[in-house]
Design a protein around this motif. Structure first.
Motif, PDB file in Angstrom:
ATOM      1  N   GLN A 180      45.269  -7.666 -64.981  1.00 33.66           N
ATOM      2  CA  GLN A 180      44.282  -8.691 -65.279  1.00 33.66           C
ATOM      3  C   GLN A 180      43.119  -8.142 -66.090  1.00 33.66           C
ATOM      4  O   GLN A 180      42.933  -6.929 -66.201  1.00 33.66           O
ATOM      5  N   THR A 181      42.323  -9.060 -66.634  1.00 30.34           N
ATOM      6  CA  THR A 181      41.099  -8.701 -67.340  1.00 30.34           C
ATOM      7  C   THR A 181      39.941  -9.318 -66.563  1.00 30.34           C
ATOM      8  O   THR A 181      40.000 -10.502 -66.227  1.00 30.34           O
ATOM      9  N   VAL A 182      38.935  -8.506 -66.227  1.00 28.89           N
ATOM     10  CA  VAL A 182      37.824  -9.016 -65.417  1.00 28.89           C
ATOM     11  C   VAL A 182      36.502  -8.736 -66.115  1.00 28.89           C
ATOM     12  O   VAL A 182      36.286  -7.632 -66.622  1.00 28.89           O
ATOM     13  N   VAL A 183      35.647  -9.766 -66.170  1.00 24.90           N
ATOM     14  CA  VAL A 183      34.287  -9.588 -66.679  1.00 24.90           C
ATOM     15  C   VAL A 183      33.349 -10.005 -65.551  1.00 24.90           C
ATOM     16  O   VAL A 183      33.429 -11.121 -65.051  1.00 24.90           O
ATOM     17  N   MET A 184      32.477  -9.070 -65.117  1.00 19.12           N
ATOM     18  CA  MET A 184      31.671  -9.333 -63.933  1.00 19.12           C
ATOM     19  C   MET A 184      30.198  -9.046 -64.197  1.00 19.12           C
ATOM     20  O   MET A 184      29.847  -7.987 -64.716  1.00 19.12           O
ATOM     21  N   VAL A 185      29.345 -10.009 -63.849  1.00 18.46           N
ATOM     22  CA  VAL A 185      27.909  -9.781 -63.909  1.00 18.46           C
ATOM     23  C   VAL A 185      27.477  -9.232 -62.561  1.00 18.46           C
ATOM     24  O   VAL A 185      27.906  -9.717 -61.518  1.00 18.46           O
ATOM     25  N   THR A 186      26.660  -8.200 -62.560  1.00 23.92           N
ATOM     26  CA  THR A 186      26.182  -7.675 -61.272  1.00 23.92           C
ATOM     27  C   THR A 186      24.812  -7.038 -61.423  1.00 23.92           C
ATOM     28  O   THR A 186      24.365  -6.715 -62.523  1.00 23.92           O
ATOM     29  N   HIS A 187      24.123  -6.926 -60.309  1.00 25.15           N
ATOM     30  CA  HIS A 187      22.819  -6.263 -60.273  1.00 25.15           C
ATOM     31  C   HIS A 187      22.920  -4.889 -59.656  1.00 25.15           C
ATOM     32  O   HIS A 187      21.981  -4.111 -59.707  1.00 25.15           O
ATOM     33  N   GLU A 188      24.087  -4.647 -59.006  1.00 29.63           N
ATOM     34  CA  GLU A 188      24.175  -3.441 -58.197  1.00 29.63           C
ATOM     35  C   GLU A 188      24.918  -2.332 -58.939  1.00 29.63           C
ATOM     36  O   GLU A 188      26.063  -2.528 -59.325  1.00 29.63           O
ATOM     37  N   PRO A 189      24.272  -1.223 -59.124  1.00 31.60           N
ATOM     38  CA  PRO A 189      24.941  -0.095 -59.788  1.00 31.60           C
ATOM     39  C   PRO A 189      26.224   0.290 -59.064  1.00 31.60           C
ATOM     40  O   PRO A 189      27.224   0.620 -59.708  1.00 31.60           O
ATOM     41  N   SER A 190      26.227   0.193 -57.733  1.00 32.67           N
ATOM     42  CA  SER A 190      27.419   0.579 -56.988  1.00 32.67           C
ATOM     43  C   SER A 190      28.577  -0.358 -57.308  1.00 32.67           C
ATOM     44  O   SER A 190      29.738   0.044 -57.330  1.00 32.67           O
TER      45      SER A 190
END
Ligand SMILES: Nc1ncnc2c1ncn2[C@@H]1O[C@H](COP(=O)(O)OP(=O)(O)OP(=O)(O)O)[C@@H](O)[C@H]1O
Ligand SMILES: [Mg+2]
Lengths: 819, 265
Positions: free
Chosen positions: B214-224
């Motif tokens: 799959q291809t995933v694009v994720m917005v996040t605030h957490e470096p972890s």
């Protein structure tokens, strides 16, 4: 605090609007009912009473009429300006079909005069060889000004006259005449009434007492016009009051339906704001403050809604008056403060009461709910409510089981009806649990077949069974009433029909008067007998009488018949041989507490009564004779002059029918028909009444339909986020629309089926309690049921239109980015 | 929409050869007109981005930097003020609402921060909802792989309110993947989760790229969270301001600090 709530309320204009709609509708129907009945009262009062009579001298019932000499004597009394005599006599308007119109012809003829009793509506005053007709009967006969019409007079004479004008009548207590002759001489030259006018300054009371001195009190009644007018006014008030009471019953039903809608809407309004309320609690608002805030808000909404409702209601009432008023009559719109106040009380109180439960729940919202993601209440347990419902319904079942017999006393009948009402209430209480129990499996079944839209819609309809039940409650109330009365009606008509079929042979030719319960001419019986081919002839002599049994007297009906005649009551117990005594309807016997062998006294008129023994019970019912007695036992006066129906049979029924029809071809006062004709006649007026009932209960269904719209619209607002997700993962607008429609149709159909079941059941109980038929012998009104079911689907589709459009228009991005 | 046979991925995920999974060209998004009291906000300022297939990309940046806006524009939930978006070979700005709906249903997967599931449907029904809407039956082998991947086999009959937040997010991930989309967009999918649940969700997304292609694009605030990705894209003030391959939590944190000081300046 208040400001926070107010802001919050204003922020959700849609929700507020829906709540207002619910309150407005409920109040509008109450106010409209009040306006209609007030105006009807005012209209009849405004037209009905005249003030141009000083003193009126009338003959007592059956007394000889006043002569011209009497009139002259009255005119000679000091202070009398003029005396005018009213000739009264038999006059029947013959309609286009050659038969009399349906107004009692006995006293329907009078002479035209220029007094205030006639209000000319069309044309002009009649001259010689002309008549004026009362408006409604002219319409029924199909006659207009300028037409020629045949008028049947006493002794079978008839005259052809031109209709010069149409009038409405302003009565001072006398029956309204139908035909006013330009030449009263047609009817004779003696008077049923002489009206005197007084000279200016003369005392009417003195004139009245002088007049009284001229006549015998037993045969002449003398009253002042003022007294008669007061009595007429009192009668108009009384009739307005009773018609208002009738209408208010229906308004109460609308209000009940409105209450369900308001309560449901308010509950939803509070539920949807759980988070805001929880936030208030979290930042330090006490329970009391939250509760009070919700109640104040409810009161304010109730007030605004009631104001709107009062305005809409006045409009509705006016519309109803205009639509229902016969052409050409003027209506006076009357709005009394009472009607408006009751509307307000209903609106504000109902809203506050509905809100109270919600307010308590709102106050109980734990502050942490503000943090909870879905921001809604945990579903409340249905246990208490369902147990209450079961107990109520069970009590109802027991009450009915104990009163299954057909010969019930009045108290038992009330217990029986009470049982029916208890079951109804029980079902309303059980509605949410039933929705769960019924809709889930049905939903599962339908889901497997239908597409995703149906599946989603059905799921949504059961997600909150309390809400579904509340939404359908008003539908259940309205539809159940319609179906109950339809069941009662169709049971009664089918009983009437089968009772007539059981007593009258199919081959019999039936001769009656075109006007209900009017005696036939004295010659009719003999004339039928002399028709060639006729073997057996007998007659009904239907009469309203009183029966005394065990010292208590009640009104009833009887018919004196020939033993071994054509008419044979269907015997349930004892004998049908009237030579041995009276044969009584089973239900009637139960009502008066009489059995076979008991002695009863039938009071025919104050001077005549016959005492007889009950020898048999028949299956007859209201609307047909309840007591059958031997014609030989009644005085002559109630024999030949009292024949209401003649039955004849012969070896060749067709020839008999044709012979009798030929014999009475030119008799507008005689109708020749057969058994089916009698049945049609007996059931017709009844069905009209039923149609009126449906229309009035329809108001409750209209409110209920708005309730469905309300619930759906609020649900859509509540589910914006969800719909956003659905659209985001690929549901098209059409699918969203279909899902909402499916939900609406499911909710309405559930309400429809429940309402129909409850209604038919209650109808069965009503016919059992009222008609003394077996509980199971009701007839199912298939037509109404089919119409109700189809109607519910239509209501479901229509109710979904707007909410579905709204849902389909949901802005996906806005929906998923705002929680 | 013509799609060529896959490029050697597990379970035959459909991909168009050569073209990247998602490509945004010169994307700008401006809110407000800037006239009479109406504040003009440039949420995206001429952004050009490419997300290659079978890669896990994280998008990071300070609050208000335009991450969500970018994701919405790329996913066809929102229209950019100017610029073009390609999902595979398909340019989305010319599509009608119905076509966009079908595109979202068949070729794009979503995971939002919360409220992902329909409360009336069970976990299983939520997972197969996009297929259901399209009138298709799930590919049982693939569905099994997805379900085992999220580890929810014993929870399929539960309604969302009977699941924990983390389980709900995993159901949402499974739903996003069930159609074998060309790309899965996730906007802070672990934003409301504790570290254990976050790890479950992120691990699943990672495995879906590695094992399911799959291809995933994720917005996040957490470096972890970003550390699970193959690459990280940094956004600030509506512009792409940096990229980081093979990220670790420390390196992401460092870059973020740099960015913040740069923005502050
Ligand atoms: N509907 C809107 N109208 C006006 N301005 C908007 C709108 N939506 C977003 N913005 C603005 O666009 C900019 C980018 O918003 P966006 O939601 O993309 O930020 P983000 O990077 O996702 O932030 P966060 O990390 O807080 O979610 C912000 O300045 C925001 O105020
Ligand atoms: Mg964001």
């Amino acid at each position: 605090m208040k400001r926070a709530m107010l802001r919050d309320l204003l922020a959700h204009k849609g929700r507020v609007a829906m709540t207002l709609v619910a309150i407005t509708l409920g109040v509008a129907f109450v106010v409209a009912t009040w306006v209609v009945s007030d105006s009807a009262a005012a209209t009849s009062r405004g037209e009905g009473v005249r003030g141009d009579v000083g003193v009126s001298v009338r003959i007592a019932d059956g007394a000889p009429e006043l002569t011209v000499a009497d009139k002259d004597r009255l005119a000679a009394i000091a202070g009398v300006a003029s005396a005018s005599g009213s000739v009264t006599g038999y006059a029947g308007v013959v309609g286009a079909n050659g038969k009399l119109v349906r107004a009692r012809p006995d006293k329907a003829g009078t002479g035209w005069d220029s007094s205030e009793r006639f209000v000319l509506k069309d044309g002009r005053a009649p001259g010689k060889d002309e008549v004026a007709l009362a408006e409604p009967q002219a319409r029924e006969a199909g006659r207009k000004v300028g037409d020629r019409t045949r008028i049947l007079l006493a002794d079978g004479r008839s005259v052809d006259m031109v209709v010069a004008g149409l009038f409405t009548y302003r009565s001072l207590g006398e029956p309204d005449p139908v035909v006013a002759f330009g030449d009263p001489g047609v009817l004779g030259d003696s008077y049923a009434r002489v009206e005197l006018t007084a000279r200016p300054g003369a005392n009417v009371d003195t004139i009245a007492s002088t007049a009284r001195g001229l006549f015998d009190h037993a045969t002449r009644t003398v009253d002042t016009g003022a007294d008669l007018a007061a009595q007429a006014r009192a009668r108009a008030d009384e009739s307005a009051r009773s018609s208002r009471e009738g209408l208010l019953g229906f308004a109460a039903v609308s209000l009940l339906a409105g209450m369900f809608v308001i309560a449901n809407t308010f509950a939803m309004l509070v539920t949807q704001r759980t988070r805001q309320l929880a936030l208030l609690r979290a930042i330090g608002a006490t329970r009391r403050q939250v509760r009070r805030a919700v109640l104040v808000e409810a009161g304010a909404l109730g007030f605004v809604g009631s104001t709107l409702g009062a305005i809409v209601g006045i409009g509705l009432g006016l519309l109803g008056l205009v639509v229902n008023a016969p052409e050409g009559t003027s209506i006076s719109l009357t709005i009394t403060p009472t009607g408006i106040l009751i509307g307000y009380a209903a609106g504000v109180l109902v809203t506050m009461i509905s809100a109270y439960a919600s307010a308590r729940r709102a106050a109980a919202v734990p502050p942490v709910a503000a943090l909870r993601a879905d921001g809604s209440f945990a579903p409340r347990s249905l246990r208490v409510r369902s147990v209450a419902g079961l107990v109520t319904a069970a009590a109802g079942v027991v009450a009915i089981a104990l009163t299954l017999r057909n010969d019930l006393s009045t108290t038992e009948r009330i217990v029986n009806m009470g049982g029916g009402i208890a079951i109804w209430l029980g079902v309303l209480l059980l509605a949410p649990a039933l929705a769960d129990a019924v809709l889930r499996p049905v939903g599962r079944l339908l889901s497997r077949r239908g597409g995703p839209a149906a599946r989603l819609g059905i799921r949504n309809s059961v997600r909150d069974s309390r809400r579904t039940a509340a939404t359908t409650s008003s539908l259940v109330v309205g539809l159940a009433l319609v179906c109950a009365f339809a069941t009662l009606g169709s049971s009664i008509t089918s009983m009437l029909a089968s009772s007539i079929r059981a007593t009258v042979p199919a081959a019999a030719t039936v001769v009656t008067a075109p006007v209900d319960r009017v005696a036939l001419g004295t010659d009719v019986l003999g004339k039928v007998k002399s028709v060639p081919g006729v073997d057996v002839v007998s007659a009904d002599r239907y009469a309203f009488v009183k029966v005394t049994h065990n010292g208590s007297t009640s009104p009833t009906t009887m018919s004196a018949i020939e033993p071994d005649g054509v008419v044979r009551p269907e015997i349930l117990e004892g004998t049908g041989d009237v030579r041995r005594g009276a044969v009584v309807g089973e239900n009637e016997a139960a009502m008066i507490g009489a059995r076979v062998g008991d002695e009863v006294t039938l009071v025919l008129d104050p001077a005549t009564s016959i005492t007889t023994t009950i020898v048999g019970l028949h299956k007859g019912m209201e609307g047909r004779p309840l007591f059958y007695v031997d014609v030989a036992t009644v005085p002559a006066k109630f024999r030949d002059g009292a024949v209401t129906t003649v039955y004849a049979t012969g070896a060749d029924p067709a020839a008999v029918r044709a012979g009798i029809a030929a014999a009475f071809q030119d008799r507008p006062d005689v109708v020749v028909t057969d058994r089916e004709g009698v049945i049609a006649e007996a059931t017709e007026s009844f069905e009209l009444l039923m149609a009126l009932m449906y229309a009035l209960f329809g108001a409750a269904i209209v409110i209920a339909a708005f309730g469905v719209v309300n619930t759906l619209a609020l649900s859509v607002m509540e589910r914006t986020r969800e719909i956003g997700v659905l659209r985001a993962v690929g549901a098209g607008r059409t699918l969203v629309r279909r899902a909402i429609r499916a939900e609406s149709v499911v909710i309405c159909s559930y309400g429809g089926v429940l309402g129909i079941l409850v209604g038919v059941g209650f109808g069965a109980v009503m016919q059992h309690a009222m008609m003394g038929q077996s509980l199971w012998e009701f007839s199912v009104p298939y037509g109404i049921i089919a119409a109700a079911l189809a109607g519910m689907v239509v209501v479901g589709v229509l109710a979904a239109l707007w909410p579905a459009r709204r849902a389909a228009r949901t802005d996906v991005l806005a929906a998923i980015t705002t929680a | 929409m013509c799609r060529a046979a896959g490029s050697g991925t597990v379970y035959g995920v459909r991909t168009s050869t050569n073209s990247p999974a998602v490509h945004g060209r010169d994307l700008s998004k401006v809110y407000g007109s800037g006239s009479s009291g109406d504040v003009r906000v440039v949420a995206l300022d001429d952004v050009t981005v490419t997300f290659p297939r079978e890669r896990f990309t994280a998008i990071m940046g300070p609050s208000g930097s335009g991450k969500s806006t970018l994701l919405h524009c790329l996913a066809g939930l929102d229209q950019p003020t100017s610029g073009q978006v390609f999902i595979g070979d398909t340019e989305t700005s010319s599509l009608s609402d119905a076509q966009l709906t079908a595109l979202r249903r068949d070729r794009v997967g979503f995971v939002f921060q919360a409220f992902n599931l329909l409360p009336t449907l069970t976990a299983w029904e939520n997972i197969v909802l996009p297929l259901d809407l399209a009138g298709r039956r799930p590919d049982q082998a693939f569905a099994d792989a997805v379900i085992d991947g999220v580890g929810l086999r014993h929870r399929l009959g539960h309604k969302p309110n009977q699941l924990s937040g983390g389980q709900q997010q995993r159901v949402a991930c499974a739903r996003a993947l069930i159609t074998k989309p060309e790309v899965v967009f996730a906007d802070e999918p672990t934003g409301a989760l504790d570290s254990k649940s976050s790890a479950d969700v992120l691990g699943f997304l990672r495995r879906s790229v590695d094992h399911l292609g799959q291809t995933v694009v994720m917005v996040t605030h957490e470096p972890s969270a970003a550390a699970y990705a193959d690459q990280v894209l940094f956004l600030a003030d509506g512009r792409v301001v940096g990229e980081l391959a093979a990220p670790t939590a420390e390196r992401v944190l460092d870059r973020m600090k740099d960015l913040e000081t740069a923005v502050a300046r």
